[in-house]
Write an enzyme that holds these catalytic residues in place. Structure first.
Site, PDB file in Angstrom:
ATOM      1  N   ARG A  65     -13.066  -7.714  -8.240  1.00  0.00           N
ATOM      2  CA  ARG A  65     -14.228  -7.258  -7.465  1.00  0.00           C
ATOM      3  C   ARG A  65     -15.525  -7.507  -8.222  1.00  0.00           C
ATOM      4  O   ARG A  65     -16.517  -7.956  -7.644  1.00  0.00           O
ATOM      5  CB  ARG A  65     -14.108  -5.777  -7.114  1.00  0.00           C
ATOM      6  CG  ARG A  65     -13.065  -5.491  -6.061  1.00  0.00           C
ATOM      7  CD  ARG A  65     -12.945  -4.016  -5.798  1.00  0.00           C
ATOM      8  NE  ARG A  65     -12.552  -3.339  -7.034  1.00  0.00           N
ATOM      9  CZ  ARG A  65     -12.658  -2.044  -7.249  1.00  0.00           C
ATOM     10  NH1 ARG A  65     -13.171  -1.250  -6.328  1.00  0.00           N
ATOM     11  NH2 ARG A  65     -12.270  -1.507  -8.378  1.00  0.00           N
ATOM     12  N   ASN A  79     -11.043  -3.054  -2.774  1.00  0.00           N
ATOM     13  CA  ASN A  79      -9.585  -3.134  -2.861  1.00  0.00           C
ATOM     14  C   ASN A  79      -8.984  -2.475  -1.632  1.00  0.00           C
ATOM     15  O   ASN A  79      -9.513  -1.485  -1.133  1.00  0.00           O
ATOM     16  CB  ASN A  79      -9.063  -2.422  -4.105  1.00  0.00           C
ATOM     17  CG  ASN A  79      -9.310  -3.192  -5.380  1.00  0.00           C
ATOM     18  OD1 ASN A  79      -9.560  -4.399  -5.353  1.00  0.00           O
ATOM     19  ND2 ASN A  79      -9.243  -2.504  -6.499  1.00  0.00           N
TER      20      ASN A  79
END
Length: 91
Positions: A18, A36
């Site tokens: 990320r 996520n």
């Protein structure tokens, strides 16, 4: 401007995916979000000029995280949003 959602599968959680996706987006000039998912995938919404968006998608497919591995990316067109920057989100 164009906008897409990306569902990214592979080794994409627990490897800084990320955060490196945010760095990639900031470098290219893409706005949106990354988070996520509980199934182990990563979900991205990305928006920007078509040529920049294409470069971002290629970067995601190559895994912006050196420790990650992207096996598959599902891409869908979505309506534009009012994003002003690229954010890492938490579930």
């Amino acid at each position: 401007m164009a906008a897409v959602s990306l569902e990214v599968y592979g080794i994409v959680q627990g490897v800084g995916f990320r955060y490196t996706t945010k760095i990639l987006a900031d470098q290219i000039g893409i706005v949106g979000k990354v988070l996520n998912r509980s199934d182990g995938s990563v979900y991205i919404e990305a928006q920007g000029p078509s040529e920049k968006l294409a470069a971002f998608i290629e970067g995601v497919k190559a895994s912006p995280s050196p420790a990650g591995r992207v096996d598959r990316v599902a891409i869908h067109s979505i309506p534009e949003n009012s994003y002003t920057r690229f954010n890492v989100m938490y579930e």
